[in-house]
Design a protein around this motif. Structure first.
Motif, mmCIF file in Angstrom:
data_model
loop_
_atom_site.group_PDB
_atom_site.id
_atom_site.type_symbol
_atom_site.label_atom_id
_atom_site.label_comp_id
_atom_site.label_asym_id
_atom_site.label_seq_id
_atom_site.Cartn_x
_atom_site.Cartn_y
_atom_site.Cartn_z
ATOM 1 N N UNK A 75 0.814 -1.221 0.000
ATOM 2 C CA UNK A 75 0.000 0.000 0.000
ATOM 3 C C UNK A 75 0.848 1.272 0.000
ATOM 4 N N UNK A 76 2.016 1.249 0.657
ATOM 5 C CA UNK A 76 2.831 2.459 0.754
ATOM 6 C C UNK A 76 3.396 2.896 -0.604
ATOM 7 N N UNK A 77 3.402 1.983 -1.580
ATOM 8 C CA UNK A 77 3.884 2.352 -2.921
ATOM 9 C C UNK A 77 2.956 3.385 -3.537
ATOM 10 N N UNK A 78 1.642 3.154 -3.395
ATOM 11 C CA UNK A 78 0.643 4.080 -3.924
ATOM 12 C C UNK A 78 0.349 5.211 -2.946
ATOM 13 N N UNK A 81 2.360 8.119 2.364
ATOM 14 C CA UNK A 81 2.193 8.499 3.774
ATOM 15 C C UNK A 81 2.096 7.287 4.689
ATOM 16 N N UNK A 82 1.923 6.094 4.121
ATOM 17 C CA UNK A 82 1.861 4.865 4.912
ATOM 18 C C UNK A 82 3.241 4.244 5.132
ATOM 19 N N UNK A 83 4.273 4.873 4.613
ATOM 20 C CA UNK A 83 5.633 4.356 4.777
ATOM 21 C C UNK A 83 6.023 4.293 6.253
ATOM 22 N N UNK A 84 6.733 3.215 6.628
ATOM 23 C CA UNK A 84 7.087 3.027 8.039
ATOM 24 C C UNK A 84 8.548 2.628 8.257
ATOM 25 N N UNK A 85 9.317 2.554 7.190
ATOM 26 C CA UNK A 85 10.712 2.126 7.349
ATOM 27 C C UNK A 85 11.499 3.085 8.228
ATOM 28 N N UNK A 86 11.109 4.369 8.230
ATOM 29 C CA UNK A 86 11.844 5.361 9.026
ATOM 30 C C UNK A 86 11.679 5.130 10.524
ATOM 31 N N UNK A 90 8.265 -2.996 9.785
ATOM 32 C CA UNK A 90 8.127 -3.737 8.530
ATOM 33 C C UNK A 90 6.686 -3.782 8.054
ATOM 34 N N UNK A 91 6.519 -3.693 6.739
ATOM 35 C CA UNK A 91 5.236 -3.946 6.117
ATOM 36 C C UNK A 91 5.269 -5.358 5.513
ATOM 37 N N UNK A 92 6.072 -5.531 4.451
ATOM 38 C CA UNK A 92 6.218 -6.862 3.844
ATOM 39 C C UNK A 92 7.667 -7.346 3.833
#
Length: 264
Positions: A75-78, A81-86, A90-92
């Motif tokens: 989802x974070x690709x599209x 704002x859902x990015x969480x690596x920072x 982990x997402x996937x």
């Protein structure tokens, strides 16, 4: 001459005009050289960009099972704002997510059919603008990760569009805009976390697409409904091939399709 392979988005080189390439496993094709030539596109089958199996493509070049598993389709690709690596979450696939998300990102304005805001990795400028068919674009902020870019885009979407009208873009029914004025007008709406990354003194980038004739009425080529099509190529814009009979073919939306392309 006949070329066959799995479609992926066309590779580009910025120039006057932009150069387009279809890249296959063992060959490549400079699509600009096909302008004003009859081209036949034939549907051969599928090849998922992840598992490489002949399975029906679901989205983004992936079969259904891969689409819901690979990090490239999370989802974070599209929705950046859902990015969480920072925050080391982990997402996937955290290693992949850190590699992609924790690098400089640009929030930009592009004019394809109207002025819109978008996000891309800095390394993808101006490729991202070319893929969207933008004839002009400008950077607003340069931030160190995808999350900050995402929340900036979300904030600015209240004041400027975030979608391209692909029909308007392909018909070239677009107006020039002063993107510097747009950039300065939107500055006040940038979130506090990203304000320090605002780009004060830059100019817009103008892009020239290799189009001999723009279509007036649009007919999208669907390879599953029309497994073979022949037409006179009249232009390339965004990730679309434009034909004389107003048929348009979106290469990117057909990623993972195996095709045969013959040139008369």
């Amino acid at each position: 001459m006949i070329y066959q392979g799995v479609l992926t988005k066309m590779q580009t080189e910025n120039g006057s005009p932009i150069q387009y390439y279809l890249v296959f496993k063992d060959d490549f094709l400079n699509v600009n050289q096909l302008l004003d030539k009859k081209v036949t596109i034939s549907f051969v089958g599928y090849e998922c960009l992840n598992c490489n199996l002949n399975k029906k493509i679901y989205r983004m070049g992936f079969c259904k099972s891969c689409f819901y598993e690979v990090p490239q389709a999370a989802d974070w690709v599209i929705r950046p704002e859902l990015s969480k690596a920072h925050i080391d979450e982990e997402d996937r696939d955290l290693e992949y997510e850190k590699r992609v998300q924790l690098q400089p990102h640009i929030v930009y304005l592009a004019n394809s059919s109207n002025v819109k805001v978008g996000v891309t990795r800095k390394s993808q400028v101006p490729t991202r603008w070319i893929d969207q068919g933008a004839h002009e674009a400008i950077e607003i902020v340069e931030v160190p990760n995808r999350y900050l870019a995402g929340i900036t885009e979300v904030a600015l979407k209240d004041f400027v569009g975030d979608k391209t009208n692909w029909r308007t873009m392909l018909k070239n029914e677009v107006q020039d805009e002063n993107l510097v004025e747009w950039r300065d007008k939107l500055k006040q709406h940038i979130p506090n976390e990203a304000k320090e990354y605002f780009i004060e003194n830059n100019t817009e980038t103008n892009l020239e697409f290799p189009v001999l004739q723009y279509p007036t009425k649009l007919k999208s080529l669907n390879l599953e409904k029309s497994p073979q099509y022949t037409g006179l190529l009249k232009g390339i814009k965004g990730q679309y091939l434009l034909f004389e009979d107003s048929t348009v073919f979106n290469v990117r939306s057909n990623e993972g399709y195996v095709v045969s392309i013959s040139v008369l």
